[in-house]
Design a protein around this motif. Structure first.
Motif, PDB file in Angstrom:
ATOM      1  N   ALA A   1       0.875  -1.233  -0.128  1.00 27.52           N
ATOM      2  CA  ALA A   1      -0.037   0.014  -0.122  1.00 27.52           C
ATOM      3  C   ALA A   1       0.881   1.360   0.045  1.00 27.52           C
ATOM      4  CB  ALA A   1      -0.910  -0.074   1.085  1.00 27.52           C
ATOM      5  N   VAL A   2       2.210   1.150   0.397  1.00 27.17           N
ATOM      6  CA  VAL A   2       2.959   2.299   0.632  1.00 27.17           C
ATOM      7  C   VAL A   2       4.166   2.297  -0.624  1.00 27.17           C
ATOM      8  CG1 VAL A   2       2.446   2.723   3.036  1.00 27.17           C
ATOM      9  CG2 VAL A   2       4.410   1.506   2.344  1.00 27.17           C
ATOM     10  N   LEU A   3       4.214   1.279  -1.809  1.00 22.60           N
ATOM     11  CA  LEU A   3       5.179   1.481  -2.589  1.00 22.60           C
ATOM     12  C   LEU A   3       5.080   2.560  -3.515  1.00 22.60           C
ATOM     13  CD1 LEU A   3       5.546  -2.380  -3.087  1.00 22.60           C
ATOM     14  CD2 LEU A   3       6.995  -1.217  -1.787  1.00 22.60           C
ATOM     15  N   PRO A   4       5.998   3.030  -3.980  1.00 20.46           N
ATOM     16  CA  PRO A   4       5.990   4.123  -5.013  1.00 20.46           C
ATOM     17  C   PRO A   4       4.911   3.928  -6.122  1.00 20.46           C
ATOM     18  CG  PRO A   4       8.146   3.525  -4.837  1.00 20.46           C
ATOM     19  CD  PRO A   4       7.356   2.342  -4.093  1.00 20.46           C
TER      20      PRO A   4
ATOM     21  N   ASN B   1       9.378 -10.458   7.067  1.00 25.70           N
ATOM     22  CA  ASN B   1      10.808 -10.933   6.692  1.00 25.70           C
ATOM     23  C   ASN B   1      11.414  -9.224   5.933  1.00 25.70           C
ATOM     24  OD1 ASN B   1      12.903 -11.582   4.945  1.00 25.70           O
ATOM     25  ND2 ASN B   1      12.462 -13.316   5.124  1.00 25.70           N
ATOM     26  N   LEU B   2      12.336  -8.876   6.866  1.00 26.26           N
ATOM     27  CA  LEU B   2      12.770  -7.504   6.579  1.00 26.26           C
ATOM     28  C   LEU B   2      13.526  -7.577   5.313  1.00 26.26           C
ATOM     29  CD1 LEU B   2      12.987  -4.441   7.138  1.00 26.26           C
ATOM     30  CD2 LEU B   2      14.792  -5.362   8.723  1.00 26.26           C
ATOM     31  N   ALA B   3      14.510  -8.637   4.927  1.00 27.27           N
ATOM     32  CA  ALA B   3      15.204  -8.636   3.799  1.00 27.27           C
ATOM     33  C   ALA B   3      14.376  -8.975   2.474  1.00 27.27           C
ATOM     34  CB  ALA B   3      16.126  -9.885   3.860  1.00 27.27           C
ATOM     35  N   ARG B   4      13.194  -9.572   2.670  1.00 26.81           N
ATOM     36  CA  ARG B   4      12.365  -9.602   1.584  1.00 26.81           C
ATOM     37  C   ARG B   4      11.771  -8.185   1.312  1.00 26.81           C
ATOM     38  NH1 ARG B   4       8.559 -13.378   3.189  1.00 26.81           N
ATOM     39  NH2 ARG B   4      10.170 -15.188   2.642  1.00 26.81           N
ATOM     40  N   ALA B   5      11.350  -7.631   2.456  1.00 25.73           N
ATOM     41  CA  ALA B   5      10.801  -6.218   2.287  1.00 25.73           C
ATOM     42  C   ALA B   5      11.665  -5.213   1.653  1.00 25.73           C
ATOM     43  CB  ALA B   5      10.412  -5.685   3.505  1.00 25.73           C
ATOM     44  N   LEU B   6      12.938  -5.359   1.848  1.00 30.60           N
ATOM     45  CA  LEU B   6      13.797  -4.574   1.303  1.00 30.60           C
ATOM     46  C   LEU B   6      14.140  -4.747  -0.378  1.00 30.60           C
ATOM     47  CD1 LEU B   6      16.693  -4.260   3.660  1.00 30.60           C
ATOM     48  CD2 LEU B   6      15.087  -2.747   3.497  1.00 30.60           C
ATOM     49  N   GLU B   7      13.951  -6.182  -0.653  1.00 30.48           N
ATOM     50  CA  GLU B   7      14.139  -6.506  -2.152  1.00 30.48           C
ATOM     51  C   GLU B   7      12.816  -5.996  -2.597  1.00 30.48           C
ATOM     52  OE1 GLU B   7      16.532  -7.858  -3.776  1.00 30.48           O
ATOM     53  OE2 GLU B   7      17.521  -7.490  -1.941  1.00 30.48           O
ATOM     54  N   GLN B   8      11.401  -5.893  -2.170  1.00 35.81           N
ATOM     55  CA  GLN B   8      10.465  -5.474  -2.706  1.00 35.81           C
ATOM     56  C   GLN B   8      10.540  -3.971  -2.748  1.00 35.81           C
ATOM     57  OE1 GLN B   8       7.408  -7.584   0.141  1.00 35.81           O
ATOM     58  NE2 GLN B   8       6.160  -6.934  -1.588  1.00 35.81           N
ATOM     59  N   LEU B   9      11.109  -3.029  -2.227  1.00 33.10           N
ATOM     60  CA  LEU B   9      11.453  -1.775  -2.121  1.00 33.10           C
ATOM     61  C   LEU B   9      12.136  -1.422  -3.460  1.00 33.10           C
ATOM     62  CD1 LEU B   9      11.969  -0.568   1.491  1.00 33.10           C
ATOM     63  CD2 LEU B   9       9.878   0.157   0.046  1.00 33.10           C
ATOM     64  N   LYS B  10      13.266  -2.456  -3.477  1.00 35.57           N
ATOM     65  CA  LYS B  10      14.085  -2.197  -4.760  1.00 35.57           C
ATOM     66  C   LYS B  10      13.571  -2.532  -5.989  1.00 35.57           C
ATOM     67  CE  LYS B  10      17.967  -4.389  -2.813  1.00 35.57           C
ATOM     68  NZ  LYS B  10      19.228  -4.913  -2.857  1.00 35.57           N
ATOM     69  N   ALA B  11      12.630  -3.485  -6.007  1.00 32.67           N
ATOM     70  CA  ALA B  11      12.113  -4.043  -7.246  1.00 32.67           C
ATOM     71  C   ALA B  11      10.991  -2.774  -7.704  1.00 32.67           C
ATOM     72  CB  ALA B  11      11.087  -5.385  -7.049  1.00 32.67           C
ATOM     73  N   SER B  12      10.642  -2.015  -6.664  1.00 33.84           N
ATOM     74  CA  SER B  12       9.762  -0.903  -7.068  1.00 33.84           C
ATOM     75  C   SER B  12      10.468   0.368  -7.292  1.00 33.84           C
ATOM     76  CB  SER B  12       8.870  -0.556  -5.768  1.00 33.84           C
ATOM     77  OG  SER B  12       7.857  -1.669  -5.689  1.00 33.84           O
ATOM     78  N   GLY B  13      11.794   0.298  -7.454  1.00 42.69           N
ATOM     79  CA  GLY B  13      12.562   1.451  -7.757  1.00 42.69           C
ATOM     80  C   GLY B  13      13.116   2.307  -6.764  1.00 42.69           C
ATOM     81  N   VAL B  14      13.078   1.617  -5.556  1.00 45.85           N
ATOM     82  CA  VAL B  14      13.634   2.493  -4.253  1.00 45.85           C
ATOM     83  C   VAL B  14      15.146   2.376  -4.049  1.00 45.85           C
ATOM     84  CG1 VAL B  14      13.388   2.775  -1.994  1.00 45.85           C
ATOM     85  CG2 VAL B  14      11.283   2.576  -3.158  1.00 45.85           C
ATOM     86  N   TRP B  15      15.993   3.271  -4.017  1.00 48.30           N
ATOM     87  CA  TRP B  15      17.129   3.258  -3.534  1.00 48.30           C
ATOM     88  C   TRP B  15      17.233   2.853  -2.126  1.00 48.30           C
ATOM     89  CZ3 TRP B  15      20.633   1.992  -7.145  1.00 48.30           C
ATOM     90  CH2 TRP B  15      22.004   2.247  -6.900  1.00 48.30           C
ATOM     91  N   VAL B  16      17.938   1.705  -1.681  1.00 52.35           N
ATOM     92  CA  VAL B  16      17.983   1.338  -0.383  1.00 52.35           C
ATOM     93  C   VAL B  16      19.400   1.560   0.194  1.00 52.35           C
ATOM     94  CG1 VAL B  16      17.800  -0.668   1.307  1.00 52.35           C
ATOM     95  CG2 VAL B  16      16.103  -0.545  -0.448  1.00 52.35           C
TER      96      VAL B  16
END
Length: 244
Positions: free
Chosen positions: A73-76, A154-169
């Motif tokens: 719900a909060v992804l870009p 799973n925080l690691a999976r969440a970070l991968e979801q962010l990166k897949a949505s174009g977010v720089w981690v």
């Protein structure tokens, strides 16, 4: 709470000893304007009721918070924003990820700064976080109602979801290979902060695009996580907002 989410308040309990206090009168007026019942009690009753917490003569009882904020719900690329009460956010989106912050004062302070800097969501692991406790809400000074908090399994999976949505981690760590001030902070960004004492976990580090650091010119090795989050978030705001 009266300002941003009065519908969640069942009753406002106020110590009779503060009946003539100007600040308390201001709260009473806000409560009456929002149709929130006010109950006058002895201060000793409040002290016994809440146990070891500090109440300052005013305690609100709340309905359970039924909001379940998902990461999706909060992804870009999501058109939905889970908290319509929040004011206009920075564009592109800014996220704060907290890896195992267990101190309620630190989490509350991080939420307060996240609200002030336009953070779209704070992301925390379910099993390595203090959760949204009464102390967190009190320290956050209302930000627990305005900033979506996403609890992930799973925080690691969440970070991968962010990166897949174009977010720089970007992870913040003392051994980061570059200064945060030299990084490109203009695009969709997630700042990842580690827990008190131990910092970022190895798996969390591995899922960051890179690690950055803040200047430490004295003898102490690190900053309190809420202080570091404030410095880092305001560096992003400083770089993004036009100077006036």
């Amino acid at each position: 709470m009266l300002r941003v989410a009065p519908q969640r308040i069942v009753q406002l309990h106020v110590a009779v000893e503060r009946k003539s206090d100007a600040r308390v009168q201001g709260l009473i007026q806000k409560a009456e304007a929002a149709s929130v019942p006010v109950v006058w009690v002895e201060r000793s009753f409040l002290t016994k009721w809440i146990g070891h917490g500090r109440h300052q003569g005013v305690v609100a009882t709340l309905n359970p918070d039924a909001r379940t904020v998902t990461l999706e719900a909060v992804l870009p690329n999501s058109m939905e924003y889970p908290n319509p009460a929040a004011r206009q956010l920075l564009t592109p989106p800014l996220y704060l990820v907290l890896d195992g912050v267990t101190d309620p004062h630190n989490l509350g302070a991080c939420l307060r700064t996240a609200d002030a800097t336009g953070v779209r969501a704070v992301i925390v692991p379910k099993d390595r976080s203090v959760g949204i406790t009464p102390v967190v809400r009190k320290v956050a000074s209302g930000a627990a109602e305005t900033v979506p908090v996403v609890f992930v399994t799973n925080l690691a999976r969440a970070l991968e979801q962010l990166k897949a949505s174009g977010v720089w981690v970007v992870g913040l760590a003392g051994e980061g290979d570059r200064w945060l001030a030299t990084c490109d902070l203009s695009g969709p960004l997630a700042l990842v902060m580690g827990a008190e004492g131990e910092g970022l976990r190895p798996l969390t580090r591995a899922h960051c695009d890179f690690l950055a650091r803040l200047p430490m010119l004295g003898v102490v090795e690190s900053l309190n996580v809420s202080v570091a989050a404030g410095v880092a978030l305001y560096e992003v705001v400083r770089r993004r907002l036009p100077m006036r």
